[in-house]
Design a protein around this motif. Structure first.
Motif, PDB file in Angstrom:
ATOM      1  N   MET A   1       0.849  -1.185   0.000  1.00 55.54           N
ATOM      2  CA  MET A   1       0.000   0.000   0.000  1.00 55.54           C
ATOM      3  C   MET A   1       0.892   1.245   0.000  1.00 55.54           C
ATOM      4  N   LYS A   2       0.610   2.153  -0.893  1.00 53.72           N
ATOM      5  CA  LYS A   2       1.326   3.430  -0.981  1.00 53.72           C
ATOM      6  C   LYS A   2       0.327   4.557  -0.774  1.00 53.72           C
ATOM      7  N   LYS A   3       0.803   5.635  -0.146  1.00 54.54           N
ATOM      8  CA  LYS A   3      -0.021   6.830   0.035  1.00 54.54           C
ATOM      9  C   LYS A   3       0.708   8.029  -0.529  1.00 54.54           C
ATOM     10  N   LEU A   4      -0.052   8.865  -1.221  1.00 52.06           N
ATOM     11  CA  LEU A   4       0.466  10.111  -1.776  1.00 52.06           C
ATOM     12  C   LEU A   4      -0.304  11.267  -1.161  1.00 52.06           C
ATOM     13  N   PHE A   5       0.423  12.162  -0.517  1.00 49.75           N
ATOM     14  CA  PHE A   5      -0.133  13.407   0.002  1.00 49.75           C
ATOM     15  C   PHE A   5       0.211  14.460  -1.032  1.00 49.75           C
ATOM     16  N   LEU A   6      -0.758  14.915  -1.780  1.00 44.99           N
ATOM     17  CA  LEU A   6      -0.536  15.858  -2.869  1.00 44.99           C
ATOM     18  C   LEU A   6      -1.045  17.230  -2.449  1.00 44.99           C
ATOM     19  N   LEU A   7      -0.133  18.187  -2.352  1.00 48.22           N
ATOM     20  CA  LEU A   7      -0.468  19.509  -1.831  1.00 48.22           C
ATOM     21  C   LEU A   7      -0.134  20.593  -2.841  1.00 48.22           C
ATOM     22  N   ARG A   8      -1.091  21.462  -3.068  1.00 52.80           N
ATOM     23  CA  ARG A   8      -0.799  22.690  -3.809  1.00 52.80           C
ATOM     24  C   ARG A   8      -0.198  23.680  -2.809  1.00 52.80           C
ATOM     25  N   HIS A   9       0.875  24.348  -3.197  1.00 55.49           N
ATOM     26  CA  HIS A   9       1.523  25.303  -2.296  1.00 55.49           C
ATOM     27  C   HIS A   9       0.513  26.305  -1.749  1.00 55.49           C
ATOM     28  N   ALA A  10       0.863  26.932  -0.635  1.00 54.96           N
ATOM     29  CA  ALA A  10      -0.020  27.902   0.017  1.00 54.96           C
ATOM     30  C   ALA A  10      -0.080  29.216  -0.773  1.00 54.96           C
ATOM     31  N   GLN A  11      -0.987  30.099  -0.347  1.00 51.33           N
ATOM     32  CA  GLN A  11      -1.244  31.378  -1.030  1.00 51.33           C
ATOM     33  C   GLN A  11       0.021  32.230  -1.139  1.00 51.33           C
ATOM     34  N   THR A  12       0.212  32.849  -2.318  1.00 50.10           N
ATOM     35  CA  THR A  12       1.419  33.624  -2.588  1.00 50.10           C
ATOM     36  C   THR A  12       1.109  35.062  -2.964  1.00 50.10           C
ATOM     37  N   GLU A  13       2.167  35.858  -2.897  1.00 49.80           N
ATOM     38  CA  GLU A  13       2.065  37.221  -3.402  1.00 49.80           C
ATOM     39  C   GLU A  13       1.986  37.167  -4.923  1.00 49.80           C
ATOM     40  N   GLY A  14       1.527  38.259  -5.524  1.00 49.74           N
ATOM     41  CA  GLY A  14       1.321  38.298  -6.964  1.00 49.74           C
ATOM     42  C   GLY A  14       2.598  38.332  -7.773  1.00 49.74           C
ATOM     43  N   TYR A  15       2.447  38.014  -9.021  1.00 51.40           N
ATOM     44  CA  TYR A  15       3.554  38.041  -9.980  1.00 51.40           C
ATOM     45  C   TYR A  15       3.700  39.453 -10.533  1.00 51.40           C
ATOM     46  N   SER A  16       4.928  39.864 -10.746  1.00 51.64           N
ATOM     47  CA  SER A  16       5.198  41.134 -11.431  1.00 51.64           C
ATOM     48  C   SER A  16       6.591  41.036 -12.041  1.00 51.64           C
ATOM     49  N   LEU A  17       6.948  42.026 -12.837  1.00 52.15           N
ATOM     50  CA  LEU A  17       8.281  42.019 -13.446  1.00 52.15           C
ATOM     51  C   LEU A  17       9.376  42.076 -12.384  1.00 52.15           C
ATOM     52  N   SER A  18       9.093  42.746 -11.284  1.00 52.18           N
ATOM     53  CA  SER A  18      10.089  42.841 -10.213  1.00 52.18           C
ATOM     54  C   SER A  18      10.002  41.660  -9.235  1.00 52.18           C
ATOM     55  N   ASN A  19       9.011  40.807  -9.427  1.00 54.23           N
ATOM     56  CA  ASN A  19       8.809  39.657  -8.546  1.00 54.23           C
ATOM     57  C   ASN A  19       8.571  38.421  -9.416  1.00 54.23           C
ATOM     58  N   PRO A  20       9.640  37.852  -9.979  1.00 54.01           N
ATOM     59  CA  PRO A  20       9.474  36.726 -10.901  1.00 54.01           C
ATOM     60  C   PRO A  20       8.807  35.522 -10.255  1.00 54.01           C
ATOM     61  N   ASP A  21       8.145  34.743 -11.064  1.00 54.36           N
ATOM     62  CA  ASP A  21       7.337  33.624 -10.585  1.00 54.36           C
ATOM     63  C   ASP A  21       8.112  32.674  -9.672  1.00 54.36           C
ATOM     64  N   LEU A  22       9.297  32.309 -10.042  1.00 57.63           N
ATOM     65  CA  LEU A  22      10.078  31.350  -9.270  1.00 57.63           C
ATOM     66  C   LEU A  22      10.369  31.840  -7.849  1.00 57.63           C
ATOM     67  N   LYS A  23      10.419  33.152  -7.660  1.00 60.22           N
ATOM     68  CA  LYS A  23      10.812  33.723  -6.371  1.00 60.22           C
ATOM     69  C   LYS A  23       9.632  34.243  -5.547  1.00 60.22           C
ATOM     70  N   ARG A  24       8.415  34.060  -6.036  1.00 58.05           N
ATOM     71  CA  ARG A  24       7.260  34.549  -5.282  1.00 58.05           C
ATOM     72  C   ARG A  24       7.188  33.906  -3.912  1.00 58.05           C
ATOM     73  N   LYS A  25       6.894  34.712  -2.897  1.00 59.88           N
ATOM     74  CA  LYS A  25       6.839  34.253  -1.508  1.00 59.88           C
ATOM     75  C   LYS A  25       5.393  34.048  -1.074  1.00 59.88           C
ATOM     76  N   LEU A  26       5.247  33.353   0.035  1.00 56.47           N
ATOM     77  CA  LEU A  26       3.918  33.171   0.615  1.00 56.47           C
ATOM     78  C   LEU A  26       3.448  34.469   1.258  1.00 56.47           C
ATOM     79  N   THR A  27       2.141  34.675   1.218  1.00 50.31           N
ATOM     80  CA  THR A  27       1.539  35.780   1.960  1.00 50.31           C
ATOM     81  C   THR A  27       1.449  35.364   3.428  1.00 50.31           C
ATOM     82  N   GLU A  28       1.131  36.290   4.288  1.00 50.22           N
ATOM     83  CA  GLU A  28       0.940  35.950   5.706  1.00 50.22           C
ATOM     84  C   GLU A  28      -0.181  34.922   5.853  1.00 50.22           C
ATOM     85  N   HIS A  29      -1.231  35.088   5.055  1.00 48.67           N
ATOM     86  CA  HIS A  29      -2.340  34.132   5.068  1.00 48.67           C
ATOM     87  C   HIS A  29      -1.854  32.743   4.657  1.00 48.67           C
TER      88      HIS A  29
END
Length: 170
Positions: A1-29
């Motif tokens: 028996m195998k189990k997979l816990f599949l999680l979408r990352h938590a809420q993040t700050e928005g994307y912008s030219l000064s905040n590239p997608d790879l480096k986006r951080k989590l919001t406080e929420h």
């Protein structure tokens, strides 16, 4: 028996030219949601053998917060560059390549649309797009990760932050 816990990352700050997608951080929420989910999983005695995360900052941070809550050493989280901006087929291929027989409970932190598409691929049921920090727990009646295929997963639980991570009735 195998189990997979599949999680979408938590809420993040928005994307912008000064905040590239790879480096986006989590919001406080997002931070609070990930911490709460990690604590709940520990309180309910869930154990994982391996946590794997995409290389994106938001996924790594989510994985570390979950690990801290579950008393899993964050230094043991496996970071995978190939999981960033991958497809559901790539995710399944990654899962199929796990060859450690001691890993029975795998926790995978990744991104939409691949996470939601993988849920459909494994269960052959459409649950739509998962919200940030949503968790789906699959079980597979197999001995090895290589045996996991389209439609072979049974969804045991879905937990979303919108309802306090209570188990969603399927």
């Amino acid at each position: 028996m195998k189990k997979l816990f599949l999680l979408r990352h938590a809420q993040t700050e928005g994307y912008s030219l000064s905040n590239p997608d790879l480096k986006r951080k989590l919001t406080e929420h997002g931070i609070q949601d990930a911490m709460r989910l990690g604590q709940l999983l520990r309180e309910e005695n869930f154990e994982v053998d391996k946590i794997v995360s995409s290389v994106a900052v938001r996924a790594q941070t989510t994985a570390r917060l979950i690990a801290n809550g579950m008393h899993y050493a964050p230094s043991q989280i496996q970071i995978e560059e190939d999981l960033y901006q991958c497809s559901e087929v790539d995710l399944l291929r990654f899962i199929n390549q796990i060859d450690d027989n001691y890993i029975n409970n795998l926790f995978l932190v990744n991104h939409n649309p691949a996470v939601s598409a993988l849920i459909y691929l494994l269960s052959e049921k459409d649950y739509g797009f998962l919200s940030p920090c949503s968790l789906v727990i699959f079980s597979f009646d197999v001995e090895n990760w290589t045996e996991i295929t389209r439609g072979s997963g049974k969804i045991e639980e879905i937990r979303v932050p919108e309802n306090g991570f209570e188990v969603v009735t399927l």
